[in-house]
Scaffold this motif. Sequence first.
Motif, PDB file in Angstrom:
ATOM      1  N   TYR A 255       0.840  -1.196   0.000  1.00  0.00           N
ATOM      2  CA  TYR A 255       0.000   0.000   0.000  1.00  0.00           C
ATOM      3  C   TYR A 255       0.878   1.250   0.000  1.00  0.00           C
ATOM      4  N   PHE A 256       1.883   1.251   0.882  1.00  0.00           N
ATOM      5  CA  PHE A 256       2.769   2.409   1.005  1.00  0.00           C
ATOM      6  C   PHE A 256       3.487   2.689  -0.315  1.00  0.00           C
ATOM      7  N   ALA A 257       4.038   1.638  -0.932  1.00  0.00           N
ATOM      8  CA  ALA A 257       4.742   1.818  -2.205  1.00  0.00           C
ATOM      9  C   ALA A 257       3.812   2.378  -3.266  1.00  0.00           C
ATOM     10  N   ALA A 258       2.584   1.872  -3.320  1.00  0.00           N
ATOM     11  CA  ALA A 258       1.621   2.370  -4.305  1.00  0.00           C
ATOM     12  C   ALA A 258       1.255   3.824  -4.038  1.00  0.00           C
ATOM     13  N   ALA A 259       1.158   4.186  -2.748  1.00  0.00           N
ATOM     14  CA  ALA A 259       0.803   5.559  -2.403  1.00  0.00           C
ATOM     15  C   ALA A 259       1.917   6.540  -2.737  1.00  0.00           C
ATOM     16  N   VAL A 260       3.154   6.055  -2.816  1.00  0.00           N
ATOM     17  CA  VAL A 260       4.264   6.916  -3.249  1.00  0.00           C
ATOM     18  C   VAL A 260       4.322   6.966  -4.773  1.00  0.00           C
ATOM     19  N   LEU A 261       4.160   5.836  -5.419  1.00  0.00           N
ATOM     20  CA  LEU A 261       4.177   5.798  -6.887  1.00  0.00           C
ATOM     21  C   LEU A 261       3.004   6.564  -7.484  1.00  0.00           C
ATOM     22  N   MET A 262       1.860   6.519  -6.794  1.00  0.00           N
ATOM     23  CA  MET A 262       0.651   7.220  -7.247  1.00  0.00           C
ATOM     24  C   MET A 262       0.151   8.071  -6.082  1.00  0.00           C
ATOM     25  N   PRO A 263       0.777   9.235  -5.852  1.00  0.00           N
ATOM     26  CA  PRO A 263       0.492  10.044  -4.667  1.00  0.00           C
ATOM     27  C   PRO A 263      -0.983  10.427  -4.558  1.00  0.00           C
ATOM     28  N   LEU A 264      -1.419  10.595  -3.330  1.00  0.00           N
ATOM     29  CA  LEU A 264      -2.833  10.820  -3.050  1.00  0.00           C
ATOM     30  C   LEU A 264      -3.409  12.006  -3.829  1.00  0.00           C
ATOM     31  N   LYS A 265      -2.840  13.187  -3.665  1.00  0.00           N
ATOM     32  CA  LYS A 265      -3.429  14.381  -4.292  1.00  0.00           C
ATOM     33  C   LYS A 265      -3.437  14.261  -5.812  1.00  0.00           C
ATOM     34  N   GLN A 266      -2.276  13.888  -6.378  1.00  0.00           N
ATOM     35  CA  GLN A 266      -2.209  13.788  -7.835  1.00  0.00           C
ATOM     36  C   GLN A 266      -3.168  12.725  -8.363  1.00  0.00           C
ATOM     37  N   SER A 267      -3.279  11.608  -7.636  1.00  0.00           N
ATOM     38  CA  SER A 267      -4.156  10.525  -8.087  1.00  0.00           C
ATOM     39  C   SER A 267      -5.620  10.932  -8.000  1.00  0.00           C
ATOM     40  N   VAL A 268      -6.004  11.537  -6.885  1.00  0.00           N
ATOM     41  CA  VAL A 268      -7.398  11.961  -6.729  1.00  0.00           C
ATOM     42  C   VAL A 268      -7.743  13.031  -7.748  1.00  0.00           C
ATOM     43  N   ASP A 269      -6.828  13.976  -7.989  1.00  0.00           N
ATOM     44  CA  ASP A 269      -7.073  15.007  -9.000  1.00  0.00           C
ATOM     45  C   ASP A 269      -7.275  14.372 -10.371  1.00  0.00           C
ATOM     46  N   PHE A 270      -6.415  13.418 -10.708  1.00  0.00           N
ATOM     47  CA  PHE A 270      -6.498  12.770 -12.022  1.00  0.00           C
ATOM     48  C   PHE A 270      -7.818  12.016 -12.165  1.00  0.00           C
ATOM     49  N   LEU A 271      -8.167  11.227 -11.156  1.00  0.00           N
ATOM     50  CA  LEU A 271      -9.379  10.407 -11.242  1.00  0.00           C
ATOM     51  C   LEU A 271     -10.642  11.258 -11.139  1.00  0.00           C
ATOM     52  N   SER A 272     -10.586  12.329 -10.357  1.00  0.00           N
ATOM     53  CA  SER A 272     -11.750  13.216 -10.259  1.00  0.00           C
ATOM     54  C   SER A 272     -12.026  13.903 -11.588  1.00  0.00           C
ATOM     55  N   GLU A 273     -10.968  14.320 -12.269  1.00  0.00           N
ATOM     56  CA  GLU A 273     -11.125  14.930 -13.592  1.00  0.00           C
ATOM     57  C   GLU A 273     -11.706  13.925 -14.574  1.00  0.00           C
ATOM     58  N   ALA A 274     -11.214  12.672 -14.504  1.00  0.00           N
ATOM     59  CA  ALA A 274     -11.741  11.630 -15.391  1.00  0.00           C
ATOM     60  C   ALA A 274     -13.212  11.361 -15.086  1.00  0.00           C
ATOM     61  N   LYS A 275     -13.578  11.396 -13.810  1.00  0.00           N
ATOM     62  CA  LYS A 275     -14.977  11.183 -13.447  1.00  0.00           C
ATOM     63  C   LYS A 275     -15.841  12.328 -13.959  1.00  0.00           C
ATOM     64  N   ALA A 276     -15.341  13.553 -13.834  1.00  0.00           N
ATOM     65  CA  ALA A 276     -16.095  14.718 -14.322  1.00  0.00           C
ATOM     66  C   ALA A 276     -16.361  14.613 -15.817  1.00  0.00           C
ATOM     67  N   GLN A 277     -15.412  13.996 -16.530  1.00  0.00           N
ATOM     68  CA  GLN A 277     -15.560  13.812 -17.974  1.00  0.00           C
ATOM     69  C   GLN A 277     -16.253  12.488 -18.328  1.00  0.00           C
ATOM     70  N   ARG A 278     -16.675  11.766 -17.284  1.00  0.00           N
ATOM     71  CA  ARG A 278     -17.304  10.446 -17.457  1.00  0.00           C
ATOM     72  C   ARG A 278     -16.411   9.545 -18.315  1.00  0.00           C
ATOM     73  N   ASN A 279     -15.144   9.511 -17.922  1.00  0.00           N
ATOM     74  CA  ASN A 279     -14.156   8.800 -18.734  1.00  0.00           C
ATOM     75  C   ASN A 279     -13.111   8.115 -17.851  1.00  0.00           C
ATOM     76  N   ILE A 280     -13.534   7.552 -16.725  1.00  0.00           N
ATOM     77  CA  ILE A 280     -12.588   6.837 -15.865  1.00  0.00           C
ATOM     78  C   ILE A 280     -12.121   5.576 -16.590  1.00  0.00           C
ATOM     79  N   ALA A 281     -10.806   5.373 -16.629  1.00  0.00           N
ATOM     80  CA  ALA A 281     -10.230   4.169 -17.251  1.00  0.00           C
ATOM     81  C   ALA A 281      -8.945   3.823 -16.508  1.00  0.00           C
ATOM     82  N   VAL A 282      -8.850   2.605 -16.042  1.00  0.00           N
ATOM     83  CA  VAL A 282      -7.649   2.183 -15.326  1.00  0.00           C
ATOM     84  C   VAL A 282      -6.426   2.295 -16.219  1.00  0.00           C
TER      85      VAL A 282
END
Length: 481
Positions: A255-282
């Motif tokens: 979990y810790f390694a993933a949280a550093v590789l994909m930091p919380l703020k940057q990840s949430v910002d990225f996924l929130s933008e994708a959700k706003a565009q109705r375009n979430i994709a792993v």
Amino acid sequence: MNDLVTLGQRIRHFRTTAGFTLDQLGDRVGVAGSQLSLMENGRREPRLTLLSAIASATDIQLADLLDEAPPTKRAALEIELDRVQRSTIYASLGLPKIRPSKGIPDETLEAIVGLHHELATRSRQAIATPEEARRANTELRQRMRALDNYLPDLEAEAEKLTLAGNHTTGALTHRAVSLMAESLGFELVHVHDLPHSARSVTDLKHGRIYLPPASIPGGHGLRSMALQAMAHRVLGHTEPTSYAEFLHQRLEINYFAAAVLMPLKQSVDFLSEAKAQRNIAVEDFRDAFGVTHEAAALRFTNLATSHLDLETHFLRVGDDGAVYKAYENDGLRLPLDVTGSAEGQFVCRNWSARTAFTRTNRTTEFYQYTDTPNGSFFESTQTGTTDAEEFSITIGVPFAHSKWFRGRATDNRRASTCPDETCCRKPEEDLRDRWSGNAWSSAKLHAHILSPLPSGTFPGVDDRELYEFLESHSSDAHKGR
């Protein structure tokens, strides 16, 4: 005949009760006293005729000698001490054997035997059988489900380390990982001779983290391994005392390694933008941070509920349909065994995790709606290949959440009634009638299911190999390699 040690104790007991020395009894039954001594110490088996003579000389019945019970409490302690000192566990300690002389009090023998029993108990508890491992894994999965797979304390620790590496956005660089290690007092050293049982080795004495060669494919793997090694130190882990604790530590470092590789703020910002565009994709999330599809999918489950208000499920499934990893908080009914474990169970043939294997083009994600007795789910699956087999990675959400995801317009739809066996387990009648009694298959045996999981020193690293490795790399000549 009862065991020789107990028999010897009974011979000694009745000899001393009758008032004979070894030589005196030996003269009466026609053997040397030294031979009787060997018999009393359980080192030589007497003939039945000799036992009859001993019984007659000491005025007892032969049955009294052959009784399987120790003659006294003291004898029972001496017998048990002999037994435990002949065990593999005691032999592995390299300690001398204690001879229970008359000068050793009963209380001392009780303490020594009690310590042996506790040592044996702890050794048994340290062995993680497949059943124990499944039970511990199930408990951990249920705990993480209750937490929506989100650990805010670890997020905070990961954020601190991210700042130390001056990482702001995009894929984490190897340079940034090195800076993070330096902030913790460690140097990353790549070597070709890591112990076979270790993914990385941390030299606490000299402040080095040894990793596989930097030239091997898959930069994400090396960054993740380095971060996992750092996580043990950041999170204050000590040697685990049970397999459940070992699993929990593994979850935390991953979990810790993933949280550093994909930091919380940057990840949430990225996924929130994708959700706003109705375009979430792993796959987009994966590429934005330069990680594997599995790592991105698992990280999505950390953030989906707590930050995106989405319930979700995750599956890693082998090409035979067996579950390797599973998580859900969206109501999907996972296949479970009687212990509640999903690992090793088979998912329905109609789930996206298995139907994705049938398509020809596997370069992008596969989308499907799956109707189940617990509701309808939208699923996105990516397949991959290892040296051993193919596998699939699936992220799914309830139908109501599908509107936020890429691929929601797919026409792929399957119905599943599992765990009803008529869904995809039982053959159709015509097939059964045609082949029943006319076919035989030899099933694969997965050898690892017969073996216990790491015992003793967790996580199962060979101590001798580890210490020899550290010794060979302890000189300053290896620094900076």
